[in-house]
Each structure stands twice: as C-alpha cells, then as structure tokens.
Design a protein around this motif. Structure first.
Motif, PDB file in Angstrom:
ATOM      1  N   ARG A  44       0.511  -0.915  -0.134  1.00 54.07           N
ATOM      2  CA  ARG A  44      -0.505  -0.171  -0.091  1.00 54.07           C
ATOM      3  C   ARG A  44       1.330   1.717  -0.069  1.00 54.07           C
ATOM      4  O   ARG A  44       1.504   1.007   0.092  1.00 54.07           O
ATOM      5  CB  ARG A  44      -0.864   0.710   1.451  1.00 54.07           C
ATOM      6  N   LEU A  45       0.392   1.876  -0.911  1.00 52.57           N
ATOM      7  CA  LEU A  45       0.691   3.979  -0.774  1.00 52.57           C
ATOM      8  C   LEU A  45       0.672   4.060  -0.179  1.00 52.57           C
ATOM      9  O   LEU A  45      -0.972   4.145   0.528  1.00 52.57           O
ATOM     10  CB  LEU A  45       0.770   4.039  -2.319  1.00 52.57           C
ATOM     11  N   ARG A  46       0.727   5.381   0.803  1.00 57.57           N
ATOM     12  CA  ARG A  46       0.698   6.184   1.886  1.00 57.57           C
ATOM     13  C   ARG A  46       0.126   8.096   1.538  1.00 57.57           C
ATOM     14  O   ARG A  46       1.382   8.820   1.114  1.00 57.57           O
ATOM     15  CB  ARG A  46       1.803   6.098   3.291  1.00 57.57           C
ATOM     16  N   GLN A  47      -0.717   8.577   1.341  1.00 59.03           N
ATOM     17  CA  GLN A  47      -0.134   9.958   1.302  1.00 59.03           C
ATOM     18  C   GLN A  47       0.042  10.704   2.275  1.00 59.03           C
ATOM     19  O   GLN A  47       0.263  10.883   3.592  1.00 59.03           O
ATOM     20  CB  GLN A  47      -1.972  10.172   1.363  1.00 59.03           C
ATOM     21  N   GLN A  48       1.047  11.865   1.996  1.00 57.33           N
ATOM     22  CA  GLN A  48       1.444  12.024   2.776  1.00 57.33           C
ATOM     23  C   GLN A  48       1.476  13.978   1.720  1.00 57.33           C
ATOM     24  O   GLN A  48       0.928  14.415   1.007  1.00 57.33           O
ATOM     25  CB  GLN A  48       2.458  12.725   2.363  1.00 57.33           C
ATOM     26  N   TYR A  49       1.794  14.991   3.030  1.00 59.99           N
ATOM     27  CA  TYR A  49       1.143  16.749   2.952  1.00 59.99           C
ATOM     28  C   TYR A  49       2.852  17.085   2.674  1.00 59.99           C
ATOM     29  O   TYR A  49       3.178  16.854   3.253  1.00 59.99           O
ATOM     30  CB  TYR A  49       0.579  16.754   3.849  1.00 59.99           C
ATOM     31  N   GLU A  54       8.342  25.164   1.164  1.00 55.86           N
ATOM     32  CA  GLU A  54       9.769  24.505   1.145  1.00 55.86           C
ATOM     33  C   GLU A  54       9.722  23.119   0.835  1.00 55.86           C
ATOM     34  O   GLU A  54      10.523  22.849   0.516  1.00 55.86           O
ATOM     35  CB  GLU A  54       9.787  24.439   2.755  1.00 55.86           C
ATOM     36  N   GLY A  55       8.548  22.628  -0.050  1.00 49.84           N
ATOM     37  CA  GLY A  55       8.424  21.157  -0.521  1.00 49.84           C
ATOM     38  C   GLY A  55       8.958  19.894   0.329  1.00 49.84           C
ATOM     39  O   GLY A  55       9.842  19.256  -0.095  1.00 49.84           O
ATOM     40  N   VAL A  56       8.584  20.205   1.404  1.00 53.42           N
ATOM     41  CA  VAL A  56       8.613  19.397   2.738  1.00 53.42           C
ATOM     42  C   VAL A  56       7.980  18.845   2.883  1.00 53.42           C
ATOM     43  O   VAL A  56       6.993  19.224   3.072  1.00 53.42           O
ATOM     44  CB  VAL A  56       9.904  19.969   4.127  1.00 53.42           C
ATOM     45  N   VAL A  57       6.984  17.183   3.321  1.00 56.89           N
ATOM     46  CA  VAL A  57       6.924  16.574   4.093  1.00 56.89           C
ATOM     47  C   VAL A  57       6.158  17.536   5.390  1.00 56.89           C
ATOM     48  O   VAL A  57       6.911  17.363   6.224  1.00 56.89           O
ATOM     49  CB  VAL A  57       7.356  15.527   4.475  1.00 56.89           C
ATOM     50  N   VAL A  58       5.148  16.816   5.534  1.00 57.92           N
ATOM     51  CA  VAL A  58       4.757  18.033   7.027  1.00 57.92           C
ATOM     52  C   VAL A  58       3.989  17.255   7.791  1.00 57.92           C
ATOM     53  O   VAL A  58       2.924  16.071   7.547  1.00 57.92           O
ATOM     54  CB  VAL A  58       3.778  19.050   6.519  1.00 57.92           C
ATOM     55  N   ASP A  59       4.385  16.442   9.446  1.00 56.30           N
ATOM     56  CA  ASP A  59       3.210  15.420   9.915  1.00 56.30           C
ATOM     57  C   ASP A  59       2.615  16.742  10.349  1.00 56.30           C
ATOM     58  O   ASP A  59       2.338  17.493  10.754  1.00 56.30           O
ATOM     59  CB  ASP A  59       4.654  15.728  10.941  1.00 56.30           C
ATOM     60  N   ARG A  60       1.752  15.626  10.610  1.00 56.48           N
ATOM     61  CA  ARG A  60       0.083  15.830  11.256  1.00 56.48           C
ATOM     62  C   ARG A  60       0.192  16.831  12.720  1.00 56.48           C
ATOM     63  O   ARG A  60      -0.954  17.982  12.162  1.00 56.48           O
ATOM     64  CB  ARG A  60      -0.871  14.718  11.729  1.00 56.48           C
ATOM     65  N   ALA A  61       0.886  16.617  13.433  1.00 59.71           N
ATOM     66  CA  ALA A  61       1.603  17.642  14.267  1.00 59.71           C
ATOM     67  C   ALA A  61       1.810  18.762  13.820  1.00 59.71           C
ATOM     68  O   ALA A  61       1.768  19.858  14.800  1.00 59.71           O
ATOM     69  CB  ALA A  61       2.483  16.614  15.552  1.00 59.71           C
ATOM     70  N   ASP A  62       2.466  19.165  13.280  1.00 55.37           N
ATOM     71  CA  ASP A  62       2.493  20.444  12.568  1.00 55.37           C
ATOM     72  C   ASP A  62       1.585  21.167  11.485  1.00 55.37           C
ATOM     73  O   ASP A  62       2.653  21.934  11.483  1.00 55.37           O
ATOM     74  CB  ASP A  62       3.917  20.320  12.154  1.00 55.37           C
TER      75      ASP A  62
END
Length: 310
Positions: A44-49, A54-62
C-alpha cells in the motif's frame, strides 16, 4: 445493536420545548474502492502532505487550520477556537412555521435524520407528532449544526419524527438553464403514453425490492479475479446516432404489447390486464392516426466513468 444518537437538542415552538435526540437515518454504502499499490512490491502507498513553499513533508502535529480571507493570506485557528465556534451554535431546532406536508419540493431535500424523545420529552414529542399527522402538516425550522445553519423540515414518519435538511435556493441549480424544447403533444400519442403508464403502475416504492446490481456485477468479477480467472471485457454496443428519427406511435404500441406479454409479477404485482378495457379504448382511438407526427429521439447520454477510489 442499539442506535446511537449524534446530538441532544430541543425542538422549540412558542413556549413549548421538546427535548430530543438526533440519529442518522441513513448510512453510506460506499462504492467499491481500489487501493493504490506500489507496482514493484504490491505494498500500500501512504498519502503525504507537502509544504508548497518549502517542499518538505509535513507531519500532522505541525498542521493548523486556516481561513483564506485574501489571496494567499490566512488567519489560523487553534483546535480550542474551532471547538468554540461549533459550541457557540444554539442547541435548539426552532420551528418557524407549519405548512402542508407536500408544500416543499423534494429537490430541496438533503440528508435525513431521525428524532427520538429524550428524557421527559415523550409526551410533548407524541403530542406534536399526532397534531401534525391529524392536520396533514409538517414543520419548517432552523437548525445550526457544524458551523452552518440549515433550514429543515420536520415531518411525521411511521414510527416518529423525521428531520430533513433542506438545501437553500442558491444550492439548487435552475432547470431553466437547460432551455428544454417544448413540442406539441397529439391526443393519440397522449392516450397511448397514459396507457403505458397505467400498465406499469404500482402502489408505492418498496426500497427492499431493489439492490445495487452494478455493484454486485463488479463484486462477481472481483471474485473471479481472486479465484485466478481472467476478467473479460464485454463489447459495448455502439451509441445510437444523434437525431435518429423514430415512429413515436409505433414505439408506444410495441411497448404496450411487450408489457401485456410480461407476467404480472414483473409489474410490481399488478396485473397488466386489469386496465385493458380503458387501454383498448385508447388504442382504438389512436389507430386511425397512421400518419402520426414523427419525433426526433435524442442520443443517449454517455455513461459516466467510474472513478477509482484511493
């Protein structure tokens, strides 16, 4: 499993307040979904934000929620502030008027909920239900829910009160924008069309008599794939050419004849011959008009493509 309420509210009209609980009346039976997998290993693939700046992956906590008040300008809200916005809504359903039960066009109907009496609310709840049932009326009310105020209809169902969310006028598109062409209807054509309607009439809609046949077909194909069989694609019939000229009178007569040959069960349990006398009269009336006006049959709309769900 016992039904679980999603809210406790009060129906308010005049000096009367009826405590009620709100229950979802419907549940979504999702369309068949397909997951996105890595072609190489089948995982399975995971969706990321991704932050667009900045072009970086952002965690939900941020992550924070914001409202865009100007182009690319936002005001942000904390979770506590978002909760306060919802809690500020009044916990009442305010009746503003009563009207005939069929006064609201169903095109304005949105999601439906059941209303059940809360503690000490059974007597006024049943009083309101019986009063509306006897008078053939429904109630128009206002309900604030999840950051939006809804106009709602409260009507009496077989077992209690039903709350029906209504769409606002600007949420319903005008059919006048379609510019539907008006044509003359000949008496003979009308008589045959009415006979066809009578042959296919049933007493009412039985929801339990119908299933999602398209969903069942797809599931059967999936089962074949699981069993190691190959799924074959059925050849699609070519769409009818636009502007095909048909003999409307002849098409109606053939439809009526086909219905007469069907068993009564296929017409919702109503015998097709039950109205034969009236239908035969209509057919005799229509018979002399052998030079009936021809109509242009519109091309069938293209079937919408099924979107794969992630």
């Amino acid at each position: 499993m016992a039904a679980r309420s999603i809210a406790s509210l009060s129906i308010s009209f005049g000096l009367v307040s009826i405590p009620v609980k709100v229950y979802s009346a419907t549940e979504s039976k999702s369309a068949i979904g397909f997951n996105l997998l890595h072609k190489g290993c089948g995982s399975r693939l995971r969706q990321q934000y991704i932050c667009l700046k900045e072009g970086v992956v952002v965690d939900r906590a941020d992550m924070v929620k914001g409202y865009e008040f100007e182009k690319d300008r936002y005001v942000t809200f904390t979770p506590e502030e978002l909760d306060a916005l919802e809690e500020a809504a009044q916990q009442t359903i305010d009746i503003v008027a009563f009207m005939p039960i069929d006064a609201i066009d169903p095109i304005y109907f949105d999601k439906a909920y059941y209303l059940g009496p809360d503690k000490r609310g059974a007597k006024p709840y049943n009083l309101l239900a019986e009063a509306m049932r006897e008078s053939g009326t429904c109630a128009l009310a206002k309900w604030s829910w999840k950051g939006k105020q809804y106009m709602v209809q409260i009507r009496v169902g077989e077992d209690g009160l039903i709350l029906q969310q209504l769409l606002y006028a600007d949420e319903v598109r005008s059919m006048a924008d379609l510019h539907v062409e008006r044509t003359d209807v000949q008496p003979a054509e009308l008589a045959l069309a009415q006979q066809l309607i009578e042959q296919n009439s049933v007493e009412g809609y039985d929801a339990s008599a119908y299933v999602d046949e398209e969903k069942q077909r797809i599931l059967e194909q999936i089962d074949k794939k699981i069993a190691g069989k190959k799924i074959t694609v059925a050849a699609e019939a070519p769409p009818a050419a636009g502007g095909e000229v048909i003999d409307l009178m002849e098409a109606l007569r053939k439809s009526i004849g086909a219905n007469k040959r069907q068993p009564a069960a296929s017409l919702g349990g109503k015998a097709a011959g039950g109205k034969a006398e009236k239908g035969d009269a209509a057919e005799k009336t229509a018979a002399p008009r052998k030079t009936a006006k021809r109509a242009v049959a519109p091309a069938p709309a293209a079937a919408p493509k099924r979107a794969a769900r992630k």
